[in-house]
Design an enzyme around this catalytic site. Structure first.
Site: not given
Lengths: 333, 333
Positions: B54, B56-57, B110, B219
């Protein structure tokens, strides 16, 4: 205060201990003073470049000490200048027989201490030249541009002067490279949240739930307006308008851009902003030769960003492209 | 929500547009899909490595695509998996005739999508092996270590497998390098503030004025305790105790450490923490071969950090020391 620290009064020295422990192959300190930060890889006959400033802006200032960039850095307490004696001690250490260039930000305390250190060096027969970064457009009018604060754009001065020195330039030539960079760099910054000085334990101003400060300095100096948070596209537009009004760039000319995070702003957001900038420059037919995105000059955990633009000619492109290698900044040549 | 963005629903694609505009010399996308992120410098005959996860990292995941590291990355929406079809399209593009290794974090979505993509590849005659990062010690007990979440330690898996592939290793050898790294990596993380998913507009949990969460996932998955913020020395102690209880390291052995910022924590604090870690390892006579400090796997603007430790032998030291060059991560060889 949400920080990972030990005693607030040890913030700067604990940080330095961590840096020396991690990177002892590349950097060291002299005179038994952690704050006298020098490269461990001195090069004989090279013009040395020394910088300095307060803690709280990593990777600025010390992070640019290394191959292809700078040779030494005086480290002050949080948002405070290093002392003249520290700068002098660093200068004696890094002097390699070809003179020293001081490059630092345009702040009163720094100017005083670097000037005293330069005098001390000259009494020792070490030649010193000085130049200050003063790229923050919103901090003073164009009539008073000499009073502007130095912010993230100083990275481009380091890069050009550092590359010139690494290529064997004389002190005069290295100074010229820094001067030419300085003339062609402008920065606009904006903050979304304040940061906290560890020894104070709280921020000395606040910004509302949806409020930002356009033009705020990296120590929280007041900006030109406070208001609702703009979108990335709007921030790109206002930043570029402000910069290009002060330093016109013709269509067809080439620039480098630096989208710098102030600390708490995510890399995702910085790329959204740099995407907005590049769209707008493309519409103006200004070509982006190279884009730098990341944290280059921070205010600890302040949220916000700055946009720097550097107008380029062929020589400056070569200097920007030269390799650099420090514990904090690596660029392949 | 204090973010520099345009429409929240465009967060991921706006970010990607910014990245491609900034780094078009090094990366590109295929199938006209911004989220199919590939190196622009394919090397014939090399084992390809594909990751994904995802948004955001950053710099995780796509930031590790480049020389000496990975070849492609499926980019999902914020905290969401990329699709199987995207991973398959990337795989077809980066396959250079020597097979593909999938390395990604141990998350249900994933795993499902990478497994489907692997099957699709195999129907095309492309050989695929897979390995998941599962280094977060606090996310499951040692009896159930296969259920652990993958966090920042995946960087070491990328580095070892990437270096092995760059040196011409076979798919079997590259997988072995990743497996050996995985066995020898442990991570402990902790959060001081939550982060905000752009489309939600607010965080889905809160932490009090002086509260932290030990063991929280990237998360925001709940950790093992919430309580007052510890000092850097205490955080180093608890992190190392947790790690070394799970993976004993004898005095005299060598390790690499990675002190990773989750987003809003300043580099100053990360070095204070890495200084604390190095003091404690020194006291245990565990030698630090190499220290990595910075943002390697973030949660947007979350404050906090993680500590990863990798036990090293001579081969792993050489793999960690090999050069790497991406838009987000440069290491001189």
């Amino acid at each position: 205060m949400k920080k990972i620290i030990n005693r607030p009064e040890d913030y700067t020295d604990d940080m330095l201990r961590g840096i020396y422990a991690a990177h002892s192959d590349l950097v060291r300190y002299v005179e038994n003073d952690l704050r006298c930060y020098c490269t461990a890889k001195k090069k004989k006959g090279k013009v040395a470049i020394v910088t300095g400033g307060g803690t709280g802006h990593l990777p600025l200032f010390l992070g640019y000490v290394g191959e292809g960039l700078l040779d030494g850095c005086g480290v002050g307490s949080v948002f405070q200048s290093p002392s003249a004696e520290q700068i002098y001690n660093i200068s004696k250490e890094v002097d390699a027989g070809a003179g020293i260039l001081y490059i630092y930000g345009n702040y009163t305390g720094d100017i005083m201490n670097f000037d005293i250190a330069a005098e001390m060096c000259e009494m020792d027969g070490i030649q010193v030249k000085s130049i200050v970064g003063a790229d923050d457009v919103n901090s003073a009018s164009s009539e008073n541009a000499g009073a502007r604060r130095g912010v993230a754009g100083i990275f481009f001065m380091y890069k050009c002067a550092g590359a010139k020195a690494a290529k064997g330039g004389t002190l005069e030539e290295v100074l010229e490279a820094a001067e030419k960079a300085k003339e062609n760099i402008r920065t606009v910054g904006f903050s979304l949240t304040p940061c906290v000085i560890p020894e104070l334990g709280k921020s000395n101003f606040t910004l509302g739930e949806n409020e930002m400060a356009m033009g705020m300095g990296i120590h929280g100096e007041p900006g030109v307006w406070n208001g609702p948070i703009l979108t990335a596209d709007e921030l790109a537009e206002e930043s570029l308008d402000t910069i290009l009004k002060d330093m016109p760039v013709e269509s067809g000319e080439e620039v480098a851009i630096l989208v710098n995070g102030l600390g708490a702003t995510s890399l995702e957001e910085l790329y959204i902003l740099s995407g907005s900038i590049s769209k707008k420059l493309e519409a103006k037919k200004i070509a982006i030769y190279r884009t730098f995105v990341g944290e280059y000059a921070t205010s600890m955990e302040m949220a916000g960003a700055s946009v720097s633009l550097m107008r380029l000619d062929e020589e400056q492109k070569r200097l920007l492209d030269a390799p650099a290698y420090t514990p904090f900044y690596n660029q392949k040549g």
